[in-house]
Design a protein around this motif. Structure first.
Motif, PDB file in Angstrom:
ATOM      1  N   GLU A   1      51.592  40.538  37.393  1.00  0.00           N
ATOM      2  CA  GLU A   1      52.077  40.367  35.990  1.00  0.00           C
ATOM      3  C   GLU A   1      52.570  38.786  35.926  1.00  0.00           C
ATOM      4  O   GLU A   1      52.457  38.026  34.662  1.00  0.00           O
TER       5      GLU A   1
ATOM      6  N   LYS B   1      60.386  38.393  33.235  1.00  0.00           N
ATOM      7  CA  LYS B   1      60.292  38.528  31.580  1.00  0.00           C
ATOM      8  C   LYS B   1      61.082  37.416  31.408  1.00  0.00           C
ATOM      9  O   LYS B   1      60.609  36.510  30.366  1.00  0.00           O
TER      10      LYS B   1
ATOM     11  N   ARG C   1      61.582  42.678  37.496  1.00  0.00           N
ATOM     12  CA  ARG C   1      60.877  42.815  36.177  1.00  0.00           C
ATOM     13  C   ARG C   1      61.738  41.875  35.255  1.00  0.00           C
ATOM     14  O   ARG C   1      61.102  41.157  34.446  1.00  0.00           O
TER      15      ARG C   1
ATOM     16  N   ASP D   1      52.202  44.515  41.932  1.00  0.00           N
ATOM     17  CA  ASP D   1      52.351  44.746  40.498  1.00  0.00           C
ATOM     18  C   ASP D   1      53.139  43.351  40.011  1.00  0.00           C
ATOM     19  O   ASP D   1      52.586  42.829  38.875  1.00  0.00           O
ATOM     20  N   ALA D   2      54.030  42.967  40.634  1.00  0.00           N
ATOM     21  CA  ALA D   2      54.657  41.704  40.130  1.00  0.00           C
ATOM     22  C   ALA D   2      54.070  40.612  40.428  1.00  0.00           C
ATOM     23  O   ALA D   2      53.851  39.720  39.417  1.00  0.00           O
TER      24      ALA D   2
ATOM     25  N   GLN E   1      49.612  36.862  35.103  1.00  0.00           N
ATOM     26  CA  GLN E   1      48.962  36.903  33.667  1.00  0.00           C
ATOM     27  C   GLN E   1      49.800  36.317  32.686  1.00  0.00           C
ATOM     28  O   GLN E   1      49.238  35.853  31.674  1.00  0.00           O
ATOM     29  N   SER E   2      51.136  35.945  33.001  1.00  0.00           N
ATOM     30  CA  SER E   2      52.052  35.181  32.274  1.00  0.00           C
ATOM     31  C   SER E   2      52.067  33.875  32.478  1.00  0.00           C
ATOM     32  O   SER E   2      52.705  33.163  31.970  1.00  0.00           O
TER      33      SER E   2
END
Length: 450
Positions: free
Chosen positions: A321, A359, A355, A317-318, A324-325
């Motif tokens: 993400e 971020k 996470r 998942d990380a 995507q970023s």
């Protein structure tokens, strides 16, 4: 004035002081009576032996002449005494060896034949007098004995020098004072060690049972009661947090249902979008509160679980993400280890700081782990703005958020790292936050292997 209780510290010190003082006084007062130079009554057995020597001398004396010691000794032969002193009624002394001052003083002080005495000086001893009657005259006989006693000289030196008596008193009092100091400080040290552990957050630390009735024992009992009260308060606080979180679920569900009905009737609007956003934040906050409550109150037994199986979905998942970023996430090969854990709880502990790094990082996140014989350590680095030094220790407190780069505008509830810290502590490990050179944050999680 109210006197202190004898079982209290002041009473113990008072009694200890006077007991020690009386003991020293008793020793100092009794020392002169132990002086070996004092005259003491001659034991009956020795008296019979000396009287036998007197009869031997009398047998060797010539009956038709005045008593002559040298002639009597020649006639009697070898006698088992060191020296012989014979004093007549006029005070004239015949001696086998010249008498010294001690012998002369003894003969002047002790002159009762019916009560023979013995005196000692260094390695010499004198006993007498014994009555010898010869040719119508009375004589007093004294015998000198050789006494080989290596401790006699030491005793005499102590008695003749007051400074040495003071040293003896100090030698007696020193171990007694040390014993008192150890009795007072040893339980305080035990209590201090336990209190230090409690101050470090280890509330399960057991206060030692000192089995004392004084102030130290009362202090230990009060500290133990204080810890139990503190644990109960914390438990009630956790239970209250859990209850509030559960109670908020029902009205939140009704608000979400009402918001959906309004949207169906009136369509989308800016206000409904704002309501939906706030409902989402509130729902996430309640979810985090429930997770924190579960982390604090988990009671089921942990299980052995492979770290690779735990980490793989989190890292997948990380990585998604990060892609995507537009950021880069570097992870090592999955570890081939199994730990005794609560899988769901530890997954939150590892996922939340990861996470956060995704971020707040600018472009790069690095994950590393290594193991020793006792621990497994995971570190998460980001190249973000970082956290001020004075706020690093506050990151793991519930609802704490850094004002600038890491603020509430990002949508965080301030509970992610608190949940991670609680979960790590439940596993017997620890989590720390430090600066990542040249900038950014480094989160380190250490877990025991057993």
């Amino acid at each position: 004035m109210r006197l202190p209780p004898l079982h209290g510290l002041s009473g113990q010190i008072f009694l200890w002081f006077w007991s020690m003082l009386l003991l020293i006084l008793a020793v100092v007062i009794s020392l002169p009576s132990l002086d070996p130079r004092n005259t003491i009554p001659l034991p009956p057995k020795e008296r019979l032996s000396m009287q036998q020597h007197v009869r031997t001398l009398l047998q060797g004396a010539r009956p038709d002449r005045a008593f002559d010691l040298q002639q009597a000794l020649q006639a009697a032969g070898l006698m088992q005494v060191g020296s012989i002193y014979v004093r007549d009624q006029e005070g004239q002394v015949q001696a086998s060896t010249p008498p010294d001052k001690f012998v002369m003083r003894f003969m002047l002080e002790v002159d009762q034949p019916d009560n023979p005495m013995m005196g000692r000086d260094h390695n010499d001893a004198v006993t007498g007098p014994f009555l010898l009657e010869h040719n119508g005259h009375s004589y007093q006989v004294y015998f000198g004995l050789n006494v080989d006693n290596p401790y006699l000289f030491l005793v005499i030196q102590i008695l003749d020098h007051p400074v040495l008596i003071l040293l003896v008193a100090m030698l007696i009092s020193t171990p007694l004072c040390l014993l008192l100091a150890m009795r007072l400080t040893r339980p305080i040290q035990q209590l201090q060690q336990s209190v230090s552990q409690i101050a470090a957050g280890e509330l399960e630390t057991r206060i030692p049972n000192l089995e004392r009735r004084d102030e130290i024992g009362q202090l230990a009992d009060n500290v133990s009661h204080m810890v139990e009260t503190l644990k109960l308060m914390i438990q009630k606080q956790k239970q209250l947090l859990s209850d509030i979180s559960h109670e908020l679920r029902s009205p939140l569900t009704r608000i979400q249902l009402a918001q959906a009905l309004i949207r169906r009737k009136q369509g989308d609007s800016h206000e409904l979008a704002r309501i939906e956003s706030e409902i989402g934040r509130l729902d996430k906050l309640i979810g985090d509160l429930l997770d924190l409550s579960r982390a604090q109150q988990r009671v089921e037994a942990p299980i052995y679980y492979p770290l690779a199986e735990l980490l793989e979905p989190i890292l997948d998942d990380a990585l998604f993400e990060a892609h995507q970023s537009g950021k880069r996430l570097i992870v090592p090969p999955l570890p081939n280890l199994s730990l005794r854990i609560w899988p769901e709880l530890l997954a939150r502990a590892l996922e939340n700081p990861l996470r956060n790094a995704l971020k707040y990082a600018e472009s790069l996140i690095e994950v590393e782990w290594h193991s020793t014989a006792q621990h497994w350590t995971m570190s998460i680095r980001d190249d973000g703005a970082g956290v001020p030094s004075e706020q690093l220790a506050l990151l793991f407190q519930p609802f704490y958020r850094v004002d600038d780069a890491r603020n509430s505008q990002t949508g965080g509830t301030g509970l992610g790292l608190a949940i991670a810290a609680e979960a790590v502590h439940r596993h017997g490990g620890h989590i720390t936050a430090t600066h990542n050179a040249p900038h950014g944050l480094l989160i380190t999680i250490t877990l025991p292997l057993t």
